[in-house]
Design a protein around this motif. Structure first.
Motif, PDB file in Angstrom:
ATOM      1  N   ARG A 167      34.081  40.602  34.139  1.00  0.00           N
ATOM      2  CA  ARG A 167      34.349  39.775  35.248  1.00  0.00           C
ATOM      3  C   ARG A 167      35.710  40.545  36.118  1.00  0.00           C
ATOM      4  N   ALA A 168      36.419  40.739  35.332  1.00  0.00           N
ATOM      5  CA  ALA A 168      37.690  41.497  35.831  1.00  0.00           C
ATOM      6  C   ALA A 168      37.081  42.612  36.919  1.00  0.00           C
ATOM      7  N   GLU A 169      36.496  43.489  36.222  1.00  0.00           N
ATOM      8  CA  GLU A 169      35.708  44.522  36.978  1.00  0.00           C
ATOM      9  C   GLU A 169      35.229  44.293  38.078  1.00  0.00           C
ATOM     10  N   ALA A 191      35.570  41.481  40.021  1.00  0.00           N
ATOM     11  CA  ALA A 191      36.649  40.950  40.964  1.00  0.00           C
ATOM     12  C   ALA A 191      37.233  42.444  41.690  1.00  0.00           C
ATOM     13  N   GLU A 192      37.504  43.485  40.763  1.00  0.00           N
ATOM     14  CA  GLU A 192      38.185  44.546  41.179  1.00  0.00           C
ATOM     15  C   GLU A 192      37.100  45.215  42.218  1.00  0.00           C
ATOM     16  N   LEU A 193      35.808  45.033  42.003  1.00  0.00           N
ATOM     17  CA  LEU A 193      35.018  45.996  42.964  1.00  0.00           C
ATOM     18  C   LEU A 193      34.935  44.983  44.097  1.00  0.00           C
ATOM     19  N   ASP A 194      35.207  43.754  44.085  1.00  0.00           N
ATOM     20  CA  ASP A 194      34.988  42.852  45.185  1.00  0.00           C
ATOM     21  C   ASP A 194      36.493  43.354  46.162  1.00  0.00           C
ATOM     22  N   GLU A 195      37.396  43.596  45.421  1.00  0.00           N
ATOM     23  CA  GLU A 195      38.568  43.609  46.019  1.00  0.00           C
ATOM     24  C   GLU A 195      38.608  45.044  46.784  1.00  0.00           C
ATOM     25  N   ALA A 196      38.143  45.968  45.847  1.00  0.00           N
ATOM     26  CA  ALA A 196      37.974  47.431  46.403  1.00  0.00           C
ATOM     27  C   ALA A 196      37.314  47.263  47.743  1.00  0.00           C
ATOM     28  N   MET A 238      33.259  39.362  22.358  1.00  0.00           N
ATOM     29  CA  MET A 238      32.535  39.024  23.375  1.00  0.00           C
ATOM     30  C   MET A 238      32.914  38.392  24.718  1.00  0.00           C
ATOM     31  N   THR A 239      34.052  37.446  24.385  1.00  0.00           N
ATOM     32  CA  THR A 239      34.767  36.945  25.530  1.00  0.00           C
ATOM     33  C   THR A 239      35.738  38.173  26.067  1.00  0.00           C
TER      34      THR A 239
END
Lengths: 276, 174
Positions: free
Chosen positions: B54-56, B58-63, B46-47
């Motif tokens: 969350r990483a995705e 963050a990646e999305l935001d970065e992209a 679950m974690t």
């Protein structure tokens, strides 16, 4: 009804064996083992198909079931204890699944007019419910003493007024008994209902049988849920206020007691216990 | 009393018997197995999934921010290019004008040169013609006049004088 009972139904009857000077209810033990093995199988099935290493992290169906319960219990424990306690959460999860499977064992059908269930629910035996309540309450008391210290924990019995000491002690003793007997009573009553339905002639029996078993399945979930929830709440009550502000703690403690009482009330209303 | 009490006690299902300990052990084992082998991996999964989500994000935001930056750069480059194009156009216009002016000047120079040349040529031709005329007109006129007056104008000196005087009159008239 009183006319029927002596004919067919033996209440609280168990297949017994004597060993080491003690009596053992073999049927309860067998059905306990069946339920425990089923829970373990489901658990290991879920962990075997875990998706933590896969790319897309899409959980399997068994994993979703476990994550639903684990997530919910973790949330409850975190809300009430301040963190996901490494013992309380697994205890509540284990209690939930074990009680659930024990309760549902009763739904497995057997030959007509026998008992309408293949195995008696082990939760319809006080030995199991007492054992679970004992595990819970000993853990709760240990947790409370560890959280507050021996002095702090027993000081709690004199609050809010020393006069209430007997009531506070009584409360601590009533908790395990109500835990055990609530579960026992609900499931035991379900068994009696099945036995009574089994006395109805075959051509009319199927309808109440199906209806009652569906209802019993829901009761099984509710009772498992209540037991696990009350366990978490008792832990919360035992550990409350060791770091918090006094009045705030009192308030929270009261809220928890209220919540626990409500939960207990809901569970008791859920099953119309037949007279016995 | 005790012997009397034992018989009903054994049948009272509210009083626990030895099964209690079996159940205690059974649940203890179950709790141990679930707590050690089943629940931790599920928690980890679950974690891990939450981390992945969350990483995705963050990646999305970065992209997204990268895309915005790229768009910004693209826009600024377009603006630069437009600016550059305008500058080049302006330069070309200036260069064209300069070339036209230069060409015009060259053409005018050339034209002036040609005209000059032509003038010189004409002058030379005229001079040649005049010289030639001077040589021949005298002879012709003398012959003609001799025939008309019947007087010989063979005298070289006189003949030249007459012709010169005539030409001078001619030039003075013109």
């Amino acid at each position: 009804m009183t006319g029927l009972v002596p004919m067919e139904i033996k209440i609280g009857h168990h297949v017994e064996r004597e060993w080491l000077g003690m009596t053992f209810n073999i049927d309860t033990i067998i059905s306990t083992l069946v339920a425990g093995v089923l829970v373990l199988l489901l658990g290991f099935w879920a962990t075997r198909s875990l998706t933590k290493d896969t790319e897309d992290h899409v959980p399997t169906k068994v994993q979703i079931l476990w994550e639903l319960v684990v997530g919910e219990v973790n949330k409850q424990v975190e809300d009430n204890l301040g963190k996901v306690h490494p013992f309380v959460a697994p205890l509540a999860i284990s209690l939930f699944f074990f009680i659930l499977f024990c309760n549902w064992l009763e739904l497995v059908p057997t030959e007509i007019n026998e008992h309408l269930h293949l195995l008696p629910a082990p939760t319809a035996d006080t030995n199991l419910t007492y054992a679970l309540a004992a595990v819970t309450m000993v853990s709760v008391w240990t947790y409370g003493i560890r959280q507050k210290g021996v002095k702090g924990y027993f000081k709690h019995f004199l609050e809010p007024f020393p006069v209430l000491l007997p009531l506070n002690i009584l409360e601590e003793l009533i908790k395990p008994i109500t835990l055990a007997l609530r579960l026992f009573g609900n499931i035991f009553a379900g068994g009696i209902m099945l036995a009574l339905i089994g006395l109805i002639p075959l051509y009319a029996m199927w309808a109440p049988n199906i209806l009652w078993k569906a209802f019993d399945a829901v009761i099984g979930v509710i009772q498992a849920f209540i037991f696990a929830l009350l366990t978490v709440l008792y832990f919360a009550m035992a550990g409350a206020g060791h770091e918090e502000h006094e009045s705030h703690e009192e308030h929270e403690d009261e809220q928890r007691k209220k919540k626990a009482a409500e939960a207990a009330a809901v569970s008791d209303e859920a099953t119309p216990v037949p007279a016995h | 009393m005790a012997s009397v009490a034992i018989t009903p006690m054994e049948q009272n299902f509210l009083v626990p018997n030895g099964t209690f300990f079996v159940e205690l052990i059974a649940f203890g084992v179950l709790l141990f197995l679930l707590g050690k082998y089943v629940i931790p991996p599920i928690n980890r999964a679950m974690t891990a999934r939450q981390e992945a989500i969350r990483a995705e994000f963050a990646e999305l935001d970065e992209a997204k921010s990268e895309a915005e930056a790229a768009e910004e750069e693209f826009k600024s480059q377009i603006a630069d290019a437009r600016h550059e194009a305008a500058r080049i156009r302006e330069e070309a216009r200036e260069q064209g004008a300069a070339i036209i002016a230069e060409m015009r000047e060259q053409a005018q120079t050339e034209a002036a040169r040609i005209i000059e040349h032509a003038h010189a040529q004409i002058e030379a031709d005229r001079k040649a013609a005049v010289t030639s005329l001077r040589a021949e007109v005298g002879t012709l006129a003398t012959t003609l006049a001799g025939r008309i007056v019947g007087e010989s104008l063979e005298d070289e000196a006189r003949q030249s004088r007459v012709v010169d005087r005539f030409l001078a009159e001619l030039e003075g008239a013109s």
